[in-house]
Design a protein around this motif. Structure first.
Motif, PDB file in Angstrom:
ATOM      1  N   PHE A   4       0.841  -1.198   0.000  1.00 35.49           N
ATOM      2  CA  PHE A   4       0.000   0.000   0.000  1.00 35.49           C
ATOM      3  C   PHE A   4       0.875   1.246   0.000  1.00 35.49           C
ATOM      4  CE2 PHE A   4      -2.114  -3.345   2.453  1.00 35.49           C
ATOM      5  CZ  PHE A   4      -3.235  -3.532   1.684  1.00 35.49           C
ATOM      6  N   MET A   5       0.273   2.374  -0.373  1.00 38.97           N
ATOM      7  CA  MET A   5       0.993   3.640  -0.257  1.00 38.97           C
ATOM      8  C   MET A   5       1.255   3.863   1.233  1.00 38.97           C
ATOM      9  SD  MET A   5       1.748   5.148  -3.031  1.00 38.97           S
ATOM     10  CE  MET A   5       2.006   6.833  -2.588  1.00 38.97           C
ATOM     11  N   PRO A   6       2.504   4.092   1.610  1.00 36.36           N
ATOM     12  CA  PRO A   6       2.823   4.244   3.029  1.00 36.36           C
ATOM     13  C   PRO A   6       2.153   5.462   3.658  1.00 36.36           C
ATOM     14  CG  PRO A   6       4.807   3.964   1.702  1.00 36.36           C
ATOM     15  CD  PRO A   6       3.672   4.153   0.756  1.00 36.36           C
ATOM     16  N   VAL A   7       1.730   5.302   4.891  1.00 35.95           N
ATOM     17  CA  VAL A   7       1.209   6.416   5.690  1.00 35.95           C
ATOM     18  C   VAL A   7       2.057   6.516   6.946  1.00 35.95           C
ATOM     19  CG1 VAL A   7      -1.163   6.282   4.826  1.00 35.95           C
ATOM     20  CG2 VAL A   7      -0.517   4.944   6.809  1.00 35.95           C
ATOM     21  N   THR A   8       2.261   7.725   7.400  1.00 35.70           N
ATOM     22  CA  THR A   8       3.020   7.955   8.624  1.00 35.70           C
ATOM     23  C   THR A   8       2.055   8.357   9.723  1.00 35.70           C
ATOM     24  OG1 THR A   8       4.914   8.701   7.326  1.00 35.70           O
ATOM     25  CG2 THR A   8       4.915   9.249   9.666  1.00 35.70           C
ATOM     26  N   LEU A   9       2.166   7.688  10.868  1.00 38.75           N
ATOM     27  CA  LEU A   9       1.319   7.985  12.024  1.00 38.75           C
ATOM     28  C   LEU A   9       2.151   8.577  13.139  1.00 38.75           C
ATOM     29  CD1 LEU A   9      -0.741   4.667  12.320  1.00 38.75           C
ATOM     30  CD2 LEU A   9      -1.305   6.699  11.030  1.00 38.75           C
ATOM     31  N   ARG A  10       1.555   9.501  13.887  1.00 38.38           N
ATOM     32  CA  ARG A  10       2.177  10.033  15.099  1.00 38.38           C
ATOM     33  C   ARG A  10       1.293   9.615  16.272  1.00 38.38           C
ATOM     34  NH1 ARG A  10       6.023  13.451  15.571  1.00 38.38           N
ATOM     35  NH2 ARG A  10       5.662  14.341  13.506  1.00 38.38           N
ATOM     36  N   THR A  16       6.682   8.233  15.840  1.00 38.46           N
ATOM     37  CA  THR A  16       6.089   8.084  14.514  1.00 38.46           C
ATOM     38  C   THR A  16       6.399   6.697  13.965  1.00 38.46           C
ATOM     39  OG1 THR A  16       8.018   9.023  13.425  1.00 38.46           O
ATOM     40  CG2 THR A  16       6.224  10.545  13.978  1.00 38.46           C
ATOM     41  N   MET A  17       5.554   6.269  13.028  1.00 39.97           N
ATOM     42  CA  MET A  17       5.739   4.965  12.408  1.00 39.97           C
ATOM     43  C   MET A  17       5.230   5.029  10.979  1.00 39.97           C
ATOM     44  SD  MET A  17       4.202   1.326  13.652  1.00 39.97           S
ATOM     45  CE  MET A  17       4.563  -0.176  12.769  1.00 39.97           C
ATOM     46  N   LEU A  18       6.008   4.484  10.059  1.00 39.50           N
ATOM     47  CA  LEU A  18       5.608   4.372   8.669  1.00 39.50           C
ATOM     48  C   LEU A  18       4.919   3.020   8.490  1.00 39.50           C
ATOM     49  CD1 LEU A  18       5.854   5.845   5.917  1.00 39.50           C
ATOM     50  CD2 LEU A  18       7.856   4.423   5.500  1.00 39.50           C
ATOM     51  N   VAL A  19       3.697   3.032   7.976  1.00 37.13           N
ATOM     52  CA  VAL A  19       2.895   1.817   7.840  1.00 37.13           C
ATOM     53  C   VAL A  19       2.556   1.605   6.371  1.00 37.13           C
ATOM     54  CG1 VAL A  19       0.758   0.660   8.510  1.00 37.13           C
ATOM     55  CG2 VAL A  19       1.916   2.171  10.130  1.00 37.13           C
ATOM     56  N   SER A  20       2.896   0.419   5.849  1.00 35.85           N
ATOM     57  CA  SER A  20       2.600   0.126   4.446  1.00 35.85           C
ATOM     58  C   SER A  20       2.214  -1.333   4.216  1.00 35.85           C
ATOM     59  CB  SER A  20       3.804   0.483   3.572  1.00 35.85           C
ATOM     60  OG  SER A  20       4.920  -0.296   3.941  1.00 35.85           O
ATOM     61  N   ALA A  26      -0.960  -3.985  12.010  1.00 36.38           N
ATOM     62  CA  ALA A  26      -1.254  -4.714  13.246  1.00 36.38           C
ATOM     63  C   ALA A  26      -0.341  -4.233  14.371  1.00 36.38           C
ATOM     64  CB  ALA A  26      -1.093  -6.212  13.024  1.00 36.38           C
ATOM     65  N   THR A  27       0.929  -3.996  14.064  1.00 36.87           N
ATOM     66  CA  THR A  27       1.868  -3.482  15.067  1.00 36.87           C
ATOM     67  C   THR A  27       1.458  -2.083  15.508  1.00 36.87           C
ATOM     68  OG1 THR A  27       3.662  -4.773  14.111  1.00 36.87           O
ATOM     69  CG2 THR A  27       4.295  -2.924  15.510  1.00 36.87           C
ATOM     70  N   ALA A  28       1.071  -1.240  14.547  1.00 34.66           N
ATOM     71  CA  ALA A  28       0.677   0.137  14.861  1.00 34.66           C
ATOM     72  C   ALA A  28      -0.569   0.172  15.740  1.00 34.66           C
ATOM     73  CB  ALA A  28       0.433   0.911  13.573  1.00 34.66           C
ATOM     74  N   LEU A  29      -1.488  -0.755  15.535  1.00 36.51           N
ATOM     75  CA  LEU A  29      -2.692  -0.789  16.362  1.00 36.51           C
ATOM     76  C   LEU A  29      -2.369  -1.107  17.821  1.00 36.51           C
ATOM     77  CD1 LEU A  29      -5.103  -2.539  13.870  1.00 36.51           C
ATOM     78  CD2 LEU A  29      -5.357  -0.223  14.791  1.00 36.51           C
ATOM     79  N   GLY A  30      -1.230  -1.703  18.073  1.00 35.64           N
ATOM     80  CA  GLY A  30      -0.818  -2.008  19.445  1.00 35.64           C
ATOM     81  C   GLY A  30      -0.120  -0.851  20.137  1.00 35.64           C
ATOM     82  N   ALA A  69      -7.129   6.208  11.763  1.00 38.01           N
ATOM     83  CA  ALA A  69      -6.020   7.109  12.085  1.00 38.01           C
ATOM     84  C   ALA A  69      -6.383   8.548  11.737  1.00 38.01           C
ATOM     85  CB  ALA A  69      -4.763   6.679  11.339  1.00 38.01           C
ATOM     86  N   ARG A  70      -7.064   8.743  10.617  1.00 36.43           N
ATOM     87  CA  ARG A  70      -7.476  10.092  10.210  1.00 36.43           C
ATOM     88  C   ARG A  70      -8.487  10.653  11.198  1.00 36.43           C
ATOM     89  NH1 ARG A  70      -8.819   8.831   5.492  1.00 36.43           N
ATOM     90  NH2 ARG A  70      -6.805   9.276   4.546  1.00 36.43           N
ATOM     91  N   GLN A  71      -9.429   9.833  11.657  1.00 37.79           N
ATOM     92  CA  GLN A  71     -10.446  10.282  12.608  1.00 37.79           C
ATOM     93  C   GLN A  71      -9.820  10.740  13.923  1.00 37.79           C
ATOM     94  OE1 GLN A  71     -12.974   6.847  12.872  1.00 37.79           O
ATOM     95  NE2 GLN A  71     -14.313   7.528  11.203  1.00 37.79           N
ATOM     96  N   GLN A  72      -8.690  10.149  14.290  1.00 35.41           N
ATOM     97  CA  GLN A  72      -8.031  10.502  15.544  1.00 35.41           C
ATOM     98  C   GLN A  72      -6.867  11.474  15.326  1.00 35.41           C
ATOM     99  OE1 GLN A  72      -7.488   7.390  18.422  1.00 35.41           O
ATOM    100  NE2 GLN A  72      -9.148   6.185  17.570  1.00 35.41           N
ATOM    101  N   ASN A  73      -6.808  12.059  14.135  1.00 35.44           N
ATOM    102  CA  ASN A  73      -5.787  13.065  13.793  1.00 35.44           C
ATOM    103  C   ASN A  73      -4.369  12.556  14.012  1.00 35.44           C
ATOM    104  OD1 ASN A  73      -7.718  15.033  13.049  1.00 35.44           O
ATOM    105  ND2 ASN A  73      -8.031  15.505  15.210  1.00 35.44           N
ATOM    106  N   MET A  74      -4.107  11.346  13.570  1.00 34.86           N
ATOM    107  CA  MET A  74      -2.789  10.747  13.761  1.00 34.86           C
ATOM    108  C   MET A  74      -1.949  10.720  12.491  1.00 34.86           C
ATOM    109  SD  MET A  74      -3.815   7.558  16.184  1.00 34.86           S
ATOM    110  CE  MET A  74      -2.170   6.935  16.191  1.00 34.86           C
ATOM    111  N   LEU A  75      -2.558  11.008  11.334  1.00 32.18           N
ATOM    112  CA  LEU A  75      -1.813  10.977  10.081  1.00 32.18           C
ATOM    113  C   LEU A  75      -0.900  12.193   9.984  1.00 32.18           C
ATOM    114  CD1 LEU A  75      -4.432   9.805   7.436  1.00 32.18           C
ATOM    115  CD2 LEU A  75      -2.646   8.484   8.537  1.00 32.18           C
TER     116      LEU A  75
END
Length: 93
Positions: A4-10, A16-20, A26-30, A69-75
């Protein structure tokens, strides 16, 4: 190449973590999210777990993950690359 196109979360702890991929999602959800009880997060966690098991379409799960992630303003917004800006200029009238 990533699935997938990578997204960065804070996260809440300012990491921060790059998720693709599904494994990274699954790791980011933890990690530390603002509200792990929100309906969007719960649905994303369910769909990502199903996608990791192979019983759900990965695209649907990843879209639910990015929506939560967008709903929680993490992107984290990424600036456009030079190549992307150049292509946008070429395509625009």
């Amino acid at each position: 190449m990533t699935a997938f196109m990578p997204v960065t979360l804070r996260f809440c702890d300012n990491k921060t973590m790059l998720v693709s991929s599904m494994a990274e999602a699954a790791t980011a959800l933890g990690q530390r999210w603002p509200d792990k009880t929100s309906p969007g997060y719960v649905e994303a966690a369910r769909l990502v777990a199903l996608a990791v098991d192979g019983t759900c379409c990965q695209r649907i799960a990843f879209d639910a993950f990015t929506k939560a992630a967008r709903q929680q303003n993490m992107l984290v917004a990424r600036p456009k690359s030079r190549a992307r800006a150049w292509l946008d200029a070429v395509v625009s009238p």
